[in-house]
Design an enzyme around this catalytic site. Structure first.
Site, PDB file in Angstrom:
ATOM      1  N   SER A 153      37.485  53.284  12.387  1.00 22.40           N
ATOM      2  CA  SER A 153      36.249  53.757  13.022  1.00 22.40           C
ATOM      3  C   SER A 153      35.397  54.685  12.164  1.00 22.40           C
ATOM      4  O   SER A 153      34.305  55.061  12.589  1.00 22.40           O
ATOM      5  CB  SER A 153      36.562  54.449  14.350  1.00 22.40           C
ATOM      6  OG  SER A 153      36.649  53.502  15.384  1.00 22.40           O
ATOM      7  N   LYS A 203      31.838  53.773  11.642  1.00 26.67           N
ATOM      8  CA  LYS A 203      30.717  54.209  12.486  1.00 26.67           C
ATOM      9  C   LYS A 203      29.805  55.211  11.786  1.00 26.67           C
ATOM     10  O   LYS A 203      28.686  55.454  12.251  1.00 26.67           O
ATOM     11  CB  LYS A 203      31.244  54.779  13.793  1.00 26.67           C
ATOM     12  CG  LYS A 203      31.932  53.771  14.708  1.00 26.67           C
ATOM     13  CD  LYS A 203      32.316  54.404  16.031  1.00 26.67           C
ATOM     14  CE  LYS A 203      32.924  53.399  16.998  1.00 26.67           C
ATOM     15  NZ  LYS A 203      34.327  53.064  16.680  1.00 26.67           N
ATOM     16  N   SER A 245      34.165  58.071  19.847  1.00 28.69           N
ATOM     17  CA  SER A 245      34.287  56.885  19.000  1.00 28.69           C
ATOM     18  C   SER A 245      34.190  55.592  19.807  1.00 28.69           C
ATOM     19  O   SER A 245      34.903  54.620  19.552  1.00 28.69           O
ATOM     20  CB  SER A 245      35.608  56.917  18.219  1.00 28.69           C
ATOM     21  OG  SER A 245      35.580  55.970  17.176  1.00 28.69           O
TER      22      SER A 245
END
Length: 405
Positions: free
Chosen positions: A85, A88, A145
């Site tokens: 993640s 991102k 997230s």
């Protein structure tokens, strides 16, 4: 039902209840291990010296000073790895750019698509056509997230996740992230979805330069849906490390435990990246070691260029004899604390500065020296246009002079 489970899990975490027992056979897929809330962090400041090898339990690690882009420490920082993640960071960078450019507002309402709601993994359980502001979607993407929120934002920017991923890869090339390929905007494991610790540091420095992101990345706890959905930051350093400004965690079975941690002290902004950590504690403690190392061994100072207000340079063959100049920025001086500074500046103007000149044209540079060694340079630029002197302009100038009272 999904939303109820999410609230139940968060409540259990905050009260210290064993989540697996509370949910019995329900499996919750999360970007980070839900036990992270109780993972201990060593709060003792590391006593490090320049050049010291740091014991970090991860595949790769890097420490960068964000404003200069200089690497202060690295270990296997160019190995391509799945980023989970921390992907991102690039998604958020593109959204922040759109907001800063006025193309998207924080108050704008986005209706979640079926595709965004189908992401799985870490999420806020958006329902198809559920309405949420950009502000709340950013809150969900940064703090929790949330994959569904990230895709919804990406679809708003580019019309589809595929189009958004194309923009992410384009931006990566522009930033010099030459070892990065994105396959999605969330970080869910996908073949060929790879980057390096160095590249993550580059995009992290770009993102943290947008003050807007700190509105979310420095928050420990928040909520959505009028308090019905609780959010707890997946980055424990926000709570436990003084000066933390962000930024993003990431965990999948392929990537292991990853973290891009940013912090600022005494004007110096650092980015510490951990990839392939063996445990959640390893990534947080590893990033903390890197940050402690940077703050202990380096100092940062911004120096104004030696150009006076309304300073001018002579212009040949122009309708004006001179033009005002200004520096293109300030010097960002990064030095080892053991290094003696003997700072000086040297102004170097282009030869034969002649019209035509456009506002912003480079007319020279200012060089920054430490002793006899040049350590930086910035451009000197024109603050206005100067047209080239031609026959008609000369005739007009002559006549205006003749008929002056």
């Amino acid at each position: 039902m999904k939303k109820f489970i999410a609230i139940l899990i968060t409540t259990c975490l905050l009260l210290g209840v064993n989540v697996s027992a509370a949910t019995e056979s329900i499996t919750v897929s999360s970007e980070c291990d839900i036990s992270d809330i109780n993972v201990p962090i060593d709060t003792k400041v590391e006593d490090t010296v320049y050049g010291q090898h740091l014991e970090i339990n991860a595949v790769s690690a890097v420490l960068m000073e964000a404003k200069t882009g200089k690497i202060l420490y690295e270990d296997n920082a160019d190995q391509t790895l799945p980023p989970a993640s921390i992907t991102k960071i690039m998604s958020l960078l593109l959204v922040c750019e759109q907001i800063d450019n006025g193309n998207i507002s924080l108050e704008e309402v986005i209706n979640a698509s079926e595709h965004a709601c189908s992401m799985g993994g870490s999420q806020i359980w958006l329902e198809p056509n559920e309405s949420m502001t950009v502000d709340d979607l950013l809150k969900a993407a940064v703090i929790a997230s949330a994959n569904d929120a990230t895709v919804a934002l990406g679809e708003r920017v580019a019309g589809s996740e595929e189009g958004f991923v194309a923009l992410m890869n384009k931006k990566a090339k522009e930033l010099g992230m030459n070892s990065t390929t994105f396959k999605n905007c969330t970080g869910l494991d996908a073949e060929g979805h790879l980057t390096t610790a160095n590249d993550v540091a580059i995009m992290s420095a770009a993102l943290i330069s947008h003050d807007l992101i700190k509105r979310y990345s420095t928050v420990w706890m928040d909520s959505l849906r009028d308090g019905k959905s609780e959010l707890v930051n997946t980055n424990k350093l926000v709570r436990f490390y003084k000066g933390t400004t962000g930024l993003k965690t990431g965990t999948t079975s392929s990537a292991g435990y990853c973290l891009s941690a940013t912090a600022e002290k005494d004007g110096m902004s650092l980015v510490a990246v951990i990839m392939g950590g063996k445990s959640s504690a390893d990534r947080f403690n590893g990033a903390k070691k890197l940050l402690d190392y940077g703050f202990a061994n380096y100092s940062f100072e911004q120096i104004k260029p030696d150009i006076k207000d309304n300073e001018t340079v002579k212009v040949k063959n122009g309708t004006e004899n001179e033009v005002n100049i200004k520096p293109s920025g300030e010097f960002n001086l990064l030095l080892k604390k053991t290094e003696k500074a003997n700072i000086s500046q040297k102004k170097v103007l282009n030869k034969n500065i002649s019209a035509p000149i456009k506002k912003g044209d480079k007319l020279g540079r200012i060089e920054l020296y430490n002793g006899d060694t040049q350590i930086d340079a910035i451009d000197i630029t024109a603050t206005s246009d100067v047209k080239k002197l031609n026959f008609l302009a000369t005739l007009s100038w002559v006549f205006s002079g003749l008929f002056k009272p």
